[in-house]
Design an enzyme around this catalytic site. Structure first.
Site, PDB file in Angstrom:
ATOM      1  N   ASN A   8      -0.917  22.935   7.209  1.00 39.41           N
ATOM      2  CA  ASN A   8       0.348  22.330   5.895  1.00 39.41           C
ATOM      3  C   ASN A   8       0.053  21.111   5.692  1.00 39.41           C
ATOM      4  O   ASN A   8       0.426  20.076   6.296  1.00 39.41           O
ATOM      5  CB  ASN A   8       1.559  22.730   6.012  1.00 39.41           C
ATOM      6  CG  ASN A   8       2.679  22.063   4.898  1.00 39.41           C
ATOM      7  OD1 ASN A   8       1.769  22.356   3.681  1.00 39.41           O
ATOM      8  ND2 ASN A   8       4.060  22.400   5.154  1.00 39.41           N
ATOM      9  N   GLU A  97      11.182  21.816   2.535  1.00 39.63           N
ATOM     10  CA  GLU A  97      11.167  20.702   1.468  1.00 39.63           C
ATOM     11  C   GLU A  97      11.512  21.144   0.264  1.00 39.63           C
ATOM     12  O   GLU A  97      11.876  20.285  -0.345  1.00 39.63           O
ATOM     13  CB  GLU A  97       9.996  20.236   2.175  1.00 39.63           C
ATOM     14  CG  GLU A  97       9.965  19.062   3.233  1.00 39.63           C
ATOM     15  CD  GLU A  97       8.462  18.867   3.806  1.00 39.63           C
ATOM     16  OE1 GLU A  97       7.300  19.224   3.510  1.00 39.63           O
ATOM     17  OE2 GLU A  97       8.704  18.434   5.025  1.00 39.63           O
ATOM     18  N   SER A 214       6.715  20.107  14.084  1.00 40.83           N
ATOM     19  CA  SER A 214       6.163  18.876  14.875  1.00 40.83           C
ATOM     20  C   SER A 214       5.411  19.941  16.490  1.00 40.83           C
ATOM     21  O   SER A 214       5.364  18.672  17.249  1.00 40.83           O
ATOM     22  CB  SER A 214       7.308  17.892  15.944  1.00 40.83           C
ATOM     23  OG  SER A 214       8.372  17.135  14.682  1.00 40.83           O
TER      24      SER A 214
HETATM   25  P1  PGA Z   1       5.177  18.782  10.626  1.00 37.91           P
HETATM   26  O1  PGA Z   1       5.786  20.389   9.855  1.00 37.91           O
HETATM   27  O2  PGA Z   1       4.251  19.304  11.692  1.00 37.91           O
HETATM   28  O3  PGA Z   1       4.796  17.401  10.419  1.00 37.91           O
HETATM   29  O4  PGA Z   1       6.833  18.420  11.419  1.00 37.91           O
HETATM   30  C1  PGA Z   1       5.678  21.475   9.798  1.00 37.91           C
HETATM   31  C2  PGA Z   1       6.140  21.538   7.974  1.00 37.91           C
HETATM   32  O5  PGA Z   1       7.034  21.067   8.256  1.00 37.91           O
HETATM   33  O6  PGA Z   1       5.732  22.180   7.846  1.00 37.91           O
END
Ligand code: PGA
Length: 254
Positions: A8, A97, A214
């Site tokens: 993503n 988000e 993460s």
């Molecule tokens: P991140 O994002 O790996 O930066 O924590 C994951 C996501 O929001 O799909």
């Protein structure tokens, strides 16, 4: 079942030339893997040009969102039909988000229903913003899933991917990362809800559940080995092709 590793990219990178370089580097590794399906979800403006670079079914493209209508007076929106015509095969829906900007469970459901009118696979993001000791987060996630899948036929439910993304574990600023055991507990509960909806545990087992928050080359093995998930939704670590391909290679071996 193949592992499903999804990049993503969110609102990155700034230029199409950079997006093409990143995709080429990922595709070189991903296209050779037998046990992993890789999906790269770039910003919409890059989907069409990256579509020309897709060489195999093991490394394909997805969109980060879609509107529920097919065409018409909806300024700024992009429909599942348009996404399907770019050759993308997946669509992320209900990312935290986007929910944070006002997207409700009802809108997530409308988007999923519309996406499923096409040979597209919705990656449905669910996850609590906070955790407490009384297990409220599990009720919250179960509710999100029931709302997201409301009104779908059994056959449609069996075409979706569920991404469990505890919001507190997302992004470079996350104070701590969800542990595989914490992930497993929620995933078990997601399986129960799916079994309730489908009326059968065997069918529920075929719906892929992946983890996001993460994930990097250091953490992927734990989630795949002990988190009860079939893959990962990778945000910031997917912007570095070296780190992302490290994740892919580890997933290939597990
Ligand atoms: P991140 O994002 O790996 O930066 O924590 C994951 C996501 O929001 O799909």
């Amino acid at each position: 079942m193949k592992k499903l590793i999804i990049a993503n990219w969110k609102m990155n990178p700034l230029k199409g030339s950079e997006a093409r370089k990143m995709f080429a580097a990922i595709n070189t590794v991903a296209s050779k893997l037998k046990n992993v399906e890789t999906v790269v979800c770039p910003p919409l403006v890059y989907l069409e040009s990256l579509g020309e670079k897709v060489t195999t079914r093991s490394c394909v493209l997805g969109a980060q969102d879609a509107f529920w209508e097919h065409a018409g007076p909806y300024t700024g929106q992009v429909s599942p039909d348009m996404i399907f015509n770019t050759k993308a095969r997946y669509v992320i829906v209900g990312h935290s988000e986007v929910r944070k900007l006002g997207e409700t469970d009802e809108l997530v459901n409308k988007k999923i229903q519309s996406i499923l009118q096409f040979p597209l696979i919705p990656i449905i993001c669910v996850g609590e913003t906070v955790r407490d000791a009384d297990g409220e987060h599990i009720k919250f996630v179960k509710h999100q899933i029931k709302q997201a899948l409301g009104g779908l036929t059994q056959e449609q439910v069996m075409r979706v991917v569920i991404a469990y993304e505890p919001v507190w574990s997302i992004g470079v600023k996350a104070k701590r990362v969800c542990t595989p055991a914490e992930c497993r507990e929620v995933v078990q509960n997601i399986r129960h809800v799916l079994a309730d909806i489908l009326g059968d545990t065997d069918s529920a087992r075929t719906v892929p559940i992946i983890y996001g928050g993460s994930v990097d080359g250091g953490g992927i093995e734990g989630f795949l080995a002990d988190g009860l998930v079939q893959g990962a939704l990778v945000g910031h670590a997917s912007l570095d092709p070296k780190e992302f391909t490290k994740i892919l290679k580890i997933a290939e071996k597990i």
